[in-house]
Scaffold this motif. Structure first.
Motif, PDB file in Angstrom:
ATOM      1  N   ASP A 218     -20.426  10.748   2.749  1.00 42.01           N
ATOM      2  CA  ASP A 218     -21.015  11.735   1.851  1.00 42.01           C
ATOM      3  C   ASP A 218     -20.315  11.720   0.501  1.00 42.01           C
ATOM      4  O   ASP A 218     -19.103  11.940   0.413  1.00 42.01           O
ATOM      5  CB  ASP A 218     -20.914  13.123   2.487  1.00 42.01           C
ATOM      6  N   GLY A 219     -21.069  11.468  -0.562  1.00 39.87           N
ATOM      7  CA  GLY A 219     -20.493  11.342  -1.895  1.00 39.87           C
ATOM      8  C   GLY A 219     -19.790  12.592  -2.400  1.00 39.87           C
ATOM      9  O   GLY A 219     -18.743  12.513  -3.037  1.00 39.87           O
ATOM     10  N   PHE A 220     -20.347  13.786  -2.125  1.00 40.70           N
ATOM     11  CA  PHE A 220     -19.722  15.018  -2.588  1.00 40.70           C
ATOM     12  C   PHE A 220     -18.404  15.283  -1.872  1.00 40.70           C
ATOM     13  O   PHE A 220     -17.425  15.728  -2.470  1.00 40.70           O
ATOM     14  CB  PHE A 220     -20.660  16.216  -2.394  1.00 40.70           C
ATOM     15  N   LYS A 221     -18.364  15.011  -0.552  1.00 42.71           N
ATOM     16  CA  LYS A 221     -17.112  15.206   0.193  1.00 42.71           C
ATOM     17  C   LYS A 221     -16.037  14.258  -0.329  1.00 42.71           C
ATOM     18  O   LYS A 221     -14.868  14.633  -0.454  1.00 42.71           O
ATOM     19  CB  LYS A 221     -17.347  14.972   1.688  1.00 42.71           C
ATOM     20  N   ILE A 222     -16.436  13.016  -0.617  1.00 44.54           N
ATOM     21  CA  ILE A 222     -15.488  12.040  -1.158  1.00 44.54           C
ATOM     22  C   ILE A 222     -14.943  12.524  -2.492  1.00 44.54           C
ATOM     23  O   ILE A 222     -13.745  12.429  -2.773  1.00 44.54           O
ATOM     24  CB  ILE A 222     -16.167  10.659  -1.299  1.00 44.54           C
ATOM     25  N   ALA A 223     -15.820  13.098  -3.324  1.00 42.23           N
ATOM     26  CA  ALA A 223     -15.390  13.584  -4.642  1.00 42.23           C
ATOM     27  C   ALA A 223     -14.432  14.763  -4.517  1.00 42.23           C
ATOM     28  O   ALA A 223     -13.488  14.891  -5.291  1.00 42.23           O
ATOM     29  CB  ALA A 223     -16.608  13.978  -5.476  1.00 42.23           C
ATOM     30  N   GLU A 224     -14.691  15.642  -3.542  1.00 37.85           N
ATOM     31  CA  GLU A 224     -13.800  16.788  -3.337  1.00 37.85           C
ATOM     32  C   GLU A 224     -12.398  16.319  -2.941  1.00 37.85           C
ATOM     33  O   GLU A 224     -11.386  16.841  -3.415  1.00 37.85           O
ATOM     34  CB  GLU A 224     -14.374  17.705  -2.260  1.00 37.85           C
ATOM     35  N   ILE A 225     -12.346  15.312  -2.059  1.00 38.76           N
ATOM     36  CA  ILE A 225     -11.047  14.766  -1.638  1.00 38.76           C
ATOM     37  C   ILE A 225     -10.379  14.067  -2.819  1.00 38.76           C
ATOM     38  O   ILE A 225      -9.174  14.178  -3.032  1.00 38.76           O
ATOM     39  CB  ILE A 225     -11.243  13.798  -0.449  1.00 38.76           C
ATOM     40  N   ASP A 226     -11.186  13.363  -3.617  1.00 40.25           N
ATOM     41  CA  ASP A 226     -10.666  12.680  -4.803  1.00 40.25           C
ATOM     42  C   ASP A 226     -10.053  13.680  -5.766  1.00 40.25           C
ATOM     43  O   ASP A 226      -9.007  13.433  -6.376  1.00 40.25           O
ATOM     44  CB  ASP A 226     -11.811  11.912  -5.486  1.00 40.25           C
TER      45      ASP A 226
ATOM     46  N   ILE B 119       0.830  -1.207   0.000  1.00 38.85           N
ATOM     47  CA  ILE B 119       0.000   0.000   0.000  1.00 38.85           C
ATOM     48  C   ILE B 119       0.869   1.264   0.000  1.00 38.85           C
ATOM     49  O   ILE B 119       1.876   1.348   0.691  1.00 38.85           O
ATOM     50  CB  ILE B 119      -0.962  -0.004   1.216  1.00 38.85           C
ATOM     51  N   THR B 120       0.478   2.234  -0.810  1.00 43.44           N
ATOM     52  CA  THR B 120       1.210   3.509  -0.905  1.00 43.44           C
ATOM     53  C   THR B 120       0.591   4.527   0.057  1.00 43.44           C
ATOM     54  O   THR B 120      -0.479   4.292   0.632  1.00 43.44           O
ATOM     55  CB  THR B 120       1.129   4.065  -2.333  1.00 43.44           C
ATOM     56  N   GLU B 121       1.236   5.678   0.187  1.00 40.92           N
ATOM     57  CA  GLU B 121       0.701   6.734   1.049  1.00 40.92           C
ATOM     58  C   GLU B 121      -0.628   7.250   0.507  1.00 40.92           C
ATOM     59  O   GLU B 121      -1.551   7.538   1.268  1.00 40.92           O
ATOM     60  CB  GLU B 121       1.717   7.884   1.174  1.00 40.92           C
ATOM     61  N   ILE B 122      -0.724   7.368  -0.832  1.00 48.44           N
ATOM     62  CA  ILE B 122      -1.994   7.807  -1.430  1.00 48.44           C
ATOM     63  C   ILE B 122      -3.076   6.761  -1.190  1.00 48.44           C
ATOM     64  O   ILE B 122      -4.226   7.092  -0.915  1.00 48.44           O
ATOM     65  CB  ILE B 122      -1.822   8.085  -2.943  1.00 48.44           C
ATOM     66  N   GLY B 123      -2.699   5.473  -1.273  1.00 50.74           N
ATOM     67  CA  GLY B 123      -3.643   4.393  -0.999  1.00 50.74           C
ATOM     68  C   GLY B 123      -4.174   4.474   0.426  1.00 50.74           C
ATOM     69  O   GLY B 123      -5.376   4.300   0.673  1.00 50.74           O
ATOM     70  N   LYS B 124      -3.281   4.748   1.376  1.00 51.52           N
ATOM     71  CA  LYS B 124      -3.688   4.891   2.783  1.00 51.52           C
ATOM     72  C   LYS B 124      -4.667   6.051   2.936  1.00 51.52           C
ATOM     73  O   LYS B 124      -5.658   5.974   3.668  1.00 51.52           O
ATOM     74  CB  LYS B 124      -2.469   5.129   3.670  1.00 51.52           C
ATOM     75  N   LYS B 125      -4.389   7.138   2.213  1.00 52.54           N
ATOM     76  CA  LYS B 125      -5.246   8.321   2.284  1.00 52.54           C
ATOM     77  C   LYS B 125      -6.644   8.013   1.737  1.00 52.54           C
ATOM     78  O   LYS B 125      -7.659   8.443   2.294  1.00 52.54           O
ATOM     79  CB  LYS B 125      -4.606   9.463   1.483  1.00 52.54           C
ATOM     80  N   ARG B 126      -6.692   7.248   0.632  1.00 51.02           N
ATOM     81  CA  ARG B 126      -7.990   6.881   0.054  1.00 51.02           C
ATOM     82  C   ARG B 126      -8.818   6.043   1.038  1.00 51.02           C
ATOM     83  O   ARG B 126     -10.006   6.290   1.231  1.00 51.02           O
ATOM     84  CB  ARG B 126      -7.797   6.109  -1.253  1.00 51.02           C
ATOM     85  N   LEU B 127      -8.179   5.031   1.633  1.00 54.16           N
ATOM     86  CA  LEU B 127      -8.908   4.153   2.559  1.00 54.16           C
ATOM     87  C   LEU B 127      -9.376   4.920   3.795  1.00 54.16           C
ATOM     88  O   LEU B 127     -10.476   4.689   4.297  1.00 54.16           O
ATOM     89  CB  LEU B 127      -8.037   2.964   2.975  1.00 54.16           C
ATOM     90  N   LYS B 128      -8.531   5.827   4.295  1.00 49.97           N
ATOM     91  CA  LYS B 128      -8.909   6.623   5.460  1.00 49.97           C
ATOM     92  C   LYS B 128     -10.105   7.499   5.128  1.00 49.97           C
ATOM     93  O   LYS B 128     -11.003   7.700   5.955  1.00 49.97           O
ATOM     94  CB  LYS B 128      -7.722   7.498   5.887  1.00 49.97           C
TER      95      LYS B 128
END
Length: 506
Positions: A428-436, A412-421
């Motif tokens: 909330d779908g919109f918050k997830i999209a903003e982080i994405d 797992i990469t640091e970005i991968g860890k960030k996605r799972l966290k």
């Protein structure tokens, strides 16, 4: 740049700005940064001039299809509703009606988390079109979702001719459907990529619904959009991908949001399981399944791959999973599973004779089994945020508390860890999209890429967002201006106009 813009932002002239950056007389970082901002702004402004000019051509296209609303239509809508709409659903439907009554064609995004009831709003929108004598099309990414919509649609659109077209349709059915779409005998078509083919011609297609829009490439979406004159477009998604987020920021899409869910729905509890605890976790899960729970277990691959040797596959883990849950039966589904066998497994899962489904992401959309309350996603860090959020949405579709377990890959990469966290903490779908968007970038707005950043040489849309927003407002004013700007900008806008002559929006 025009004088009023350089004065507005206290920008230096172009020659002076170059000298300030490359041959500074003193170490004055404020002046150097101002000079850099001048070039960033110019880059943003040229981009916005082209984007907004093209947008006006596309979105300010006079409405071709007129929709009439009457008591008879309201009666048809009410007769088809088996439950009361939520406040957000009602608001979304009213806003869509308003857009369909506007003098220009609609381009909208219907955003709502899984289970919030987007499909019924899409169906009611299509009903408005067919009630007025036009055709409607629903484009979906998988056969599973196509058949689910078709089954629901047959019941909902009684008195209208609705058909389904997928890659598995027989040649006889396909030829008949092609003919009947052309003559207008078919009112509504639901299909996968098959309805994008050039041979599919409509008599009077007025409304297109694209479900799970992040599953389609930009060119694919455009090919359906151009099958009619002035067609209205509604794309649906539970998690807007960053490209869509940026397009909505730029006002290319009207956003209709459904945020509330039916009162009996509980937020899904999500937990990350360390890869080292995998065996212990499955021992614990087997006890839960034997108590009567139902679970999906998702693998990223069908077969082991030398290119992805660290990832789990269905073929590689099938025996391990069956052994973990013995003597209970495990159903196995992938993109290679024949339709009849897949439907049989899902039916057995629904009635409880099978309580574990081992699958790839083929079940990401189109599966609605309300008492399935557990989903396990293997190598979860290798999926995009939108994909994980969609997979998680296979559970939590009833009143029982549901759970999602994320098992990361060994590398797992640091970005991968960030996605799972992010997924663990957010529903909330919109918050997830903003982080994405922050993680992946926004995609190339005027091109075909859906990830990465717009390739500005100096500016960065995330770091220089205020400057970018300012250029957007200024571009709008400049395009509305009747006076000459500068020799360079006048020539630039003329080039855009020439380019637009080669575009066909019919």
């Amino acid at each position: 740049l025009p004088k009023d813009i350089t004065q507005k932002y206290s920008f230096l002239g172009i020659s002076e700005a170059f000298r300030t950056i490359h041959q500074p007389m003193k170490s004055d970082m404020k002046s150097i940064n101002n000079a850099k901002e001048r070039f960033k702004y110019t880059e943003f402004l040229l981009f916005q001039l082209e984007l907004q000019f093209m947008r006006k051509l596309l979105l300010k296209k006079k409405r071709v299809f007129r929709y009439e609303y009457s008591q008879k239509l309201d009666l048809e809508i009410n007769q088809r509703l088996e439950f009361s709409l939520t406040d957000d659903q009602t608001s979304a439907l009213i806003n869509i009606k308003n857009e369909l009554s506007a003098p220009y064609s609609m381009a909208g995004l219907l955003q709502g988390d899984v289970g919030s009831g987007k499909t019924i709003i899409a169906f009611l929108s299509i009903l408005i079109a067919v009630f007025n004598g036009y055709q409607g099309a629903i484009l979906v990414p998988t056969e599973v979702l196509a058949f689910q919509h078709f089954k629901t649609g047959k019941k909902f659109f009684k008195n209208y001719n609705i058909e389904i077209l997928t890659g598995s349709s027989s040649n006889m059915d396909r030829n008949r459907i092609i003919d009947e779409l052309k003559t207008g005998e078919i009112n509504i078509i639901i299909g996968t990529h098959s309805i994008l083919n050039d041979e599919i011609v409509f008599k009077n297609l007025s409304l297109i619904i694209i479900d799970e829009q992040h599953k389609f490439g930009v060119a694919q979406r455009a090919s359906l959009f151009y099958k009619s004159r002035g067609v209205d477009l509604l794309v649906m998604t539970a998690t807007p991908i960053p490209r869509t987020m940026l397009l909505s920021v730029y006002n290319d899409l009207k956003v209709f949001s459904i945020k509330d869910k039916p009162a009996d729905r509980k937020p899904i509890k999500t937990k990350i399981i360390p890869a080292l605890d995998r065996d212990k976790f499955y021992q614990w899960l087997s006890l839960r399944i034997k108590e009567g729970k139902k679970a999906y277990i998702i693998m990223p691959l069908i077969e082991d791959s030398e290119f992805f040797s660290d990832l789990h596959s269905i073929e590689g883990e099938k025996n391990y999973i069956k052994k973990c849950f013995k003597p209970l039966k495990t159903g196995v589904i992938s993109g290679k599973t024949e339709k009849d066998k897949r439907d049989d497994i899902l039916q057995k899962f629904k009635d409880g004779s099978i309580r574990i489904i081992l699958s790839t992401t083929v079940i990401e959309v189109g599966i609605d089994i309300k008492d399935a309350t557990i989903i396990v996603i293997e190598d979860a860090d290798r999926y995009g945020l939108a994909g994980i959020h969609q997979l998680r949405g296979r559970v939590g579709r009833g009143s029982i508390q549901s759970f999602c377990y994320l098992i990361p890959s060994k590398k797992i990469t640091e970005i991968g860890k960030k996605r799972l966290k992010t997924i663990e903490q957010e529903n909330d779908g919109f918050k997830i999209a903003e982080i994405d968007m922050k993680i992946r970038g926004g995609g190339i707005i005027a091109g075909l890429s859906q990830s990465g950043d717009i390739s500005f040489r100096n500016g960065n849309i995330k770091n220089d967002f205020k400057l970018f927003t300012a250029s957007k407002d200024d571009a709008s004013s400049l395009l509305d201006s009747t006076k000459s700007l500068t020799k360079f900008l006048d020539k630039y806008i003329l080039q855009i106009k020439k380019k637009s002559d080669f575009l066909n929006f019919s």
